[in-house]
Write a protein that holds these residues in place. Sequence first.
Motif, mmCIF file in Angstrom:
data_model
loop_
_atom_site.group_PDB
_atom_site.id
_atom_site.type_symbol
_atom_site.label_atom_id
_atom_site.label_comp_id
_atom_site.label_asym_id
_atom_site.label_seq_id
_atom_site.Cartn_x
_atom_site.Cartn_y
_atom_site.Cartn_z
ATOM 1 N N VAL A 163 0.761 40.985 -22.578
ATOM 2 C CA VAL A 163 -0.463 40.788 -23.367
ATOM 3 C C VAL A 163 -1.210 42.116 -23.511
ATOM 4 O O VAL A 163 -1.688 42.457 -24.596
ATOM 5 N N ARG B 111 1.650 51.727 -30.800
ATOM 6 C CA ARG B 111 1.969 50.723 -31.817
ATOM 7 C C ARG B 111 1.666 51.212 -33.233
ATOM 8 O O ARG B 111 2.243 50.717 -34.202
ATOM 9 N N ASP C 65 -5.620 43.828 -34.663
ATOM 10 C CA ASP C 65 -4.189 44.141 -34.762
ATOM 11 C C ASP C 65 -3.417 43.178 -35.654
ATOM 12 O O ASP C 65 -2.591 43.586 -36.470
ATOM 13 N N LYS C 66 -3.703 41.884 -35.507
ATOM 14 C CA LYS C 66 -2.937 40.901 -36.291
ATOM 15 C C LYS C 66 -3.237 41.017 -37.781
ATOM 16 O O LYS C 66 -2.364 40.740 -38.613
ATOM 17 N N ASP D 281 -1.348 44.181 -38.947
ATOM 18 C CA ASP D 281 0.081 43.879 -39.022
ATOM 19 C C ASP D 281 0.414 42.983 -40.218
ATOM 20 O O ASP D 281 1.501 43.081 -40.791
ATOM 21 N N ASP E 164 0.084 45.022 -23.486
ATOM 22 C CA ASP E 164 0.859 45.849 -24.406
ATOM 23 C C ASP E 164 0.571 45.460 -25.859
ATOM 24 O O ASP E 164 0.431 46.319 -26.728
ATOM 25 N N GLN E 165 0.453 44.152 -26.112
ATOM 26 C CA GLN E 165 0.123 43.673 -27.457
ATOM 27 C C GLN E 165 -1.233 44.206 -27.901
ATOM 28 O O GLN E 165 -1.431 44.537 -29.077
ATOM 29 N N SER F 223 -10.164 39.702 -29.020
ATOM 30 C CA SER F 223 -9.201 40.371 -28.139
ATOM 31 C C SER F 223 -9.505 40.133 -26.663
ATOM 32 O O SER F 223 -8.590 39.910 -25.865
#
Length: 325
Positions: free
Chosen positions: A286, A234, A213-214, A217, A288-289, A47
């Motif tokens: 970015v 999120r 996160d990925k 998700d 925010d992601q 990250s």
Amino acid sequence: MPAFDSRRRQLTLAALAATLPAAGPARADTYPSRAITLVVPWPAGGSTDRHLRALAEIASKHLGQPIIINNQPGGGGTNGPGNLGLQGRPDGYTIAQYPMGMLRIPHMQKTAWHPINDFSFILGVTGYSFGFVVRADSPYKTFKDYIEAARKAPGKIDFGSTGTGTSPHLLIEEVSDAAGVQLNHIPFKGNADQMQALLGGHVMAASDATGWDKFVDAGQMRLLVSFGDQRMKRYPNVPTAKELGYNVVANSPYGLVGPKGMDPAVVKTLHDAFRKAMDDPQHLAVLDQLNQPVWYKNSADYAAWARETLVKERKLIERLDLLAK
């Protein structure tokens, strides 16, 4: 030697010297005249790496020179900036991320570098959002399940972090202390290798910033708890540690530094370029992601924050019984 020849020789040497690069700190009126290196003290793909690559690309446009990312993982994020503080030239051509570990590790072990005196503080940028994840097929459906398993098998339930003394490590130490359980900590060099270890079943759970996160998700991991003051926008269905009764809130701010002794005008040039980059919509997207807030501090305020935080962090390290003996 005739006086005329001697005079001509002196003029020739002076002209030659003028063509050679000047030694010492960079001159503000010509800086930057070549590429700048940004040391990211974590493995590529995590990250922090994702964030700083994006920020550096935008800042390079304001500086008129490329910014090259140099990944130097290890030491809980302290090896890269620590080496810069010890050996770096104060010319503005090598800078580094400055994670919270820089203000904690010196309380936990002897370091060759000083966390304040060996650095020029450029600006504060952002802070992490932390969470605790398990594999999607883990028997632990909730954070309570995980803690209860640790209660039944002291020292047998493990978790990974991005290194001893990092925020992901210490916030779980705080939780385990409050819950009265004993967990087995497994340190990694950074987010990327820790995530692969979790996916491979080599560790039961992982405490980290939002580099997971990925995987969450994609349905490969389950987020059990987050450590902000409020639930993540999120992931609104995931409780915070505070909601679960643990008084643990962490965001672990970080920014950019260079070696001590940098020309203040060069520091200002870097500060202004990265400040503009921070406001760029691409950079904000970015953040925010990654669920990371903007945490801007100018050079003077960032240095003052670091001095104050160094004192505060000693109290945390002492409470967790991790002070260097």
